[in-house]
Motif scaffolding. Structure first.
Motif, short mmCIF file in Angstrom:
data_model
loop_
_atom_site.label_atom_id
_atom_site.label_comp_id
_atom_site.label_asym_id
_atom_site.label_seq_id
_atom_site.Cartn_x
_atom_site.Cartn_y
_atom_site.Cartn_z
N GLU A 136 1.10 -1.27 -0.01
CA GLU A 136 0.02 -0.09 0.05
C GLU A 136 0.88 1.14 0.05
O GLU A 136 1.74 1.46 0.80
CB GLU A 136 -1.11 -0.12 1.24
N LEU A 137 0.86 2.13 -1.10
CA LEU A 137 1.46 3.34 -1.02
C LEU A 137 0.56 4.43 -0.26
O LEU A 137 -0.71 4.42 -0.27
CB LEU A 137 1.39 3.86 -2.59
N MET A 138 1.14 4.94 0.50
CA MET A 138 0.75 6.27 1.38
C MET A 138 1.61 7.42 1.43
O MET A 138 2.59 7.40 1.00
CB MET A 138 0.72 5.73 2.83
N GLY A 139 0.95 8.55 1.95
CA GLY A 139 1.80 9.81 1.90
C GLY A 139 2.12 10.27 0.66
O GLY A 139 1.47 10.42 -0.46
N THR A 140 3.49 10.74 0.64
CA THR A 140 4.07 11.45 -0.54
C THR A 140 4.20 10.35 -1.60
O THR A 140 3.88 10.59 -2.83
CB THR A 140 5.61 12.00 -0.19
N ALA A 141 4.44 8.91 -1.13
CA ALA A 141 4.59 8.18 -2.42
C ALA A 141 3.23 7.66 -2.92
O ALA A 141 3.46 7.60 -4.24
CB ALA A 141 5.02 6.65 -1.70
N PHE A 142 2.27 7.76 -2.27
CA PHE A 142 0.85 7.89 -3.13
C PHE A 142 0.71 8.90 -3.92
O PHE A 142 0.26 8.73 -5.14
CB PHE A 142 -0.25 7.67 -2.06
N LYS A 143 1.19 10.20 -3.33
CA LYS A 143 0.77 11.44 -4.32
C LYS A 143 1.61 11.26 -5.47
O LYS A 143 1.24 11.87 -6.64
CB LYS A 143 1.19 12.75 -3.41
N ALA A 144 3.03 10.85 -5.49
CA ALA A 144 3.99 10.92 -6.51
C ALA A 144 3.29 9.91 -7.41
O ALA A 144 3.38 10.17 -8.72
CB ALA A 144 5.27 10.41 -6.07
N ALA A 145 2.69 8.84 -7.10
CA ALA A 145 2.33 7.72 -7.91
C ALA A 145 1.11 7.99 -8.65
O ALA A 145 0.80 7.43 -9.80
CB ALA A 145 2.11 6.35 -7.19
N ASP A 146 0.36 9.18 -8.15
CA ASP A 146 -1.01 9.36 -8.78
C ASP A 146 -0.97 10.36 -9.81
O ASP A 146 -1.20 11.61 -9.88
CB ASP A 146 -1.91 10.03 -7.59
N VAL A 147 -0.18 10.04 -11.23
CA VAL A 147 0.16 10.92 -12.11
C VAL A 147 -1.20 11.17 -12.92
O VAL A 147 -0.76 12.03 -13.77
CB VAL A 147 1.38 10.04 -13.07
#
Length: 86
Positions: free
Chosen positions: A50-61
């Motif tokens: 599960e991606l969370m935080g900044t990793a999630f934001k970065a992956a949501d291209v």
């Protein structure tokens, strides 16, 4: 997620490295969007991690508030040099 916790007693936050700054597509936080990020997003889409935080934001291209197959596809196109920016 960029945090360090002391769990020797009651859990206590000691350090938070998540500055909120990120490179689009860079889910692993190494500064570039590459094959390792693609693998990480694939694992998220397949519910292996599960991606969370900044990793999630970065992956949501795709900027739709979710990390899904469309984000994976766009990062793949970027890594394969089919597109020049995320």
């Amino acid at each position: 997620d960029g945090t360090v916790w002391d769990i020797s007693g009651v859990p206590q936050l000691m350090l938070d490295l998540d500055t909120g700054m990120y490179v689009r597509g860079d889910a692993n936080g190494d500064g570039v969007a590459g094959i390792d990020d693609l693998r990480l997003v694939l694992r998220h889409v397949c519910k292996k991690t599960e991606l969370m935080g900044t990793a999630f934001k970065a992956a949501d291209v795709t900027d739709d508030g979710d990390v899904d197959i469309q984000d994976l596809r766009k990062i793949l196109r970027f890594v394969c040099k089919k597109i020049t920016e995320l």
